[in-house]
Design a protein around this motif. Structure first.
Motif: not given
Length: 90
Positions: A2-3, A29, A46, A50-55
């Protein structure tokens, strides 16, 4: 995954010593910032990268809870590119 950037690999290794079986998962990542190692296992935390990644900040928290209930523990280690999570199980 994901990252990690598209096309990146995630390395998984397994080793064993007298006390623990160790599973290492390492990616390339965004990783985490210095000092975030103990924070990433908290519920809903978070990472700053991780900005811009859903979660929701639940993945590592739930992983840690599952491993703890089986008598193990997790450790996080920052890398130049990415993060390495080690799982230690009796």
């Amino acid at each position: 995954m994901k990252y990690s950037p598209p096309g990146a690999t995630v390395a998984v290794s397994l080793s064993q010593d007298e006390m623990y079986t160790k599973i290492c998962v390492a990616d390339s990542g965004a990783g985490i910032l210095e000092g975030e190692e103990p924070l990433i296992f908290q519920k809903f935390y978070r990472g700053k990268e991780t900005h811009g990644q859903p979660g929701f900040g639940l993945g590592l928290y739930l992983s840690r809870e599952i491993v703890l209930r089986h008598g193990g523990f997790l450790k996080a280690r920052r890398r130049d590119s990415g993060l390495e999570i080690s799982i230690f199980i009796l």
